[in-house]
Design a protein around this motif. Sequence first.
Motif, PDB file in Angstrom:
ATOM      1  N   SER A  16      -2.468   9.512  -5.286  1.00 27.71           N
ATOM      2  CA  SER A  16      -2.990   8.543  -4.548  1.00 27.71           C
ATOM      3  C   SER A  16      -4.711   7.860  -5.316  1.00 27.71           C
ATOM      4  O   SER A  16      -5.030   7.006  -4.564  1.00 27.71           O
ATOM      5  CB  SER A  16      -3.614   8.861  -3.008  1.00 27.71           C
ATOM      6  OG  SER A  16      -4.334   9.957  -3.009  1.00 27.71           O
ATOM      7  N   VAL A  49       0.717   2.377  -3.040  1.00 28.49           N
ATOM      8  CA  VAL A  49       2.334   2.345  -2.981  1.00 28.49           C
ATOM      9  C   VAL A  49       2.449   0.425  -3.001  1.00 28.49           C
ATOM     10  O   VAL A  49       3.449   0.117  -3.328  1.00 28.49           O
ATOM     11  CB  VAL A  49       2.673   2.823  -1.440  1.00 28.49           C
ATOM     12  CG1 VAL A  49       3.961   2.092  -1.065  1.00 28.49           C
ATOM     13  CG2 VAL A  49       2.802   4.353  -1.570  1.00 28.49           C
ATOM     14  N   GLU A  53       4.871  -1.417  -5.256  1.00 23.44           N
ATOM     15  CA  GLU A  53       5.814  -2.623  -4.482  1.00 23.44           C
ATOM     16  C   GLU A  53       5.757  -4.100  -5.103  1.00 23.44           C
ATOM     17  O   GLU A  53       6.699  -4.649  -5.149  1.00 23.44           O
ATOM     18  CB  GLU A  53       5.852  -2.415  -3.037  1.00 23.44           C
ATOM     19  CG  GLU A  53       6.353  -0.917  -2.592  1.00 23.44           C
ATOM     20  CD  GLU A  53       6.176  -0.839  -1.019  1.00 23.44           C
ATOM     21  OE1 GLU A  53       7.000  -0.280  -0.482  1.00 23.44           O
ATOM     22  OE2 GLU A  53       5.326  -1.578  -0.573  1.00 23.44           O
ATOM     23  N   ALA A  59       8.477   2.286  -4.009  1.00 23.93           N
ATOM     24  CA  ALA A  59       7.417   3.597  -3.585  1.00 23.93           C
ATOM     25  C   ALA A  59       7.185   4.240  -2.409  1.00 23.93           C
ATOM     26  O   ALA A  59       7.772   3.925  -1.461  1.00 23.93           O
ATOM     27  CB  ALA A  59       6.098   2.896  -4.001  1.00 23.93           C
ATOM     28  N   ALA A  61       4.827   7.297  -0.294  1.00 20.16           N
ATOM     29  CA  ALA A  61       3.744   8.274  -0.372  1.00 20.16           C
ATOM     30  C   ALA A  61       4.252   9.403   0.714  1.00 20.16           C
ATOM     31  O   ALA A  61       4.533   9.092   1.784  1.00 20.16           O
ATOM     32  CB  ALA A  61       2.562   7.495   0.307  1.00 20.16           C
TER      33      ALA A  61
END
Length: 247
Positions: A16, A49, A53, A59, A61
């Motif tokens: 992240s 994410v 995308e 994607a 998370a």
Amino acid sequence: MTTTLNDKVALVTGGSRGIGAGIALRLAEDGADVALTYRQDAERAATVVKQIEAMGRRALAIQADGADPTAVRGAVDRAAADLGRLDILVNNAAVFLVGAIDELGSADVEQTIAVNIRAPYVAVQAALRHLGDGGRIISIGSNVGERAVFPGLTLYSMSKTALVGLTRGLARELGPRDITVNLVNPGPTDTDANPADGPNAAAISGFTAVGRYARPADIAATVAHLASPEACYVTGAVINVDGGFTS
């Protein structure tokens, strides 16, 4: 955008932010669908994410604390289930606890070992249920695993050095399955945790041959190569992407 990793699915732990986010984005740029784990910051994970995308890739998370083996296994299995397969595992999540050896307590040692050593081992165990021929396992170590230039790095350095043994042992064990296993050791890299304009940045940059910090994209480029078909004969390698820090 290339298509080197088209039809591949990757899981990047700790994807992240920082180097992990850079790796997740680069793998997506090269054609992979990407799952990433995060520990706390759901908003930052959601941002990565959305960026993936926007490239036309899928994607996902997944919240997972690397100190919890059950959560690590669950993240691997969910990535494979939700995205349909798993081809690439990138062990990136880590904790960075600094202090003199007589100052760090048992809880610090246990957390570092749990996240930096046990979690990659557990993630590999879980991933092997899903990885097929041509699978890729890439771990992210650290330049201080080879050269600890400041005091207070003993615990972190020890934990990252352990990944050398993990990488070489797995490379030998998994070679017959055509799964490659490699370790990338970043040098000083411009992230929130270690900004290139931070108070110690000038001194840290001075230890490199090029005299500057890396970008997360610089580390991600090497990871993307190791994940690609072109790197099929590279395994058991420890690759320093450190601007000459260890030269």
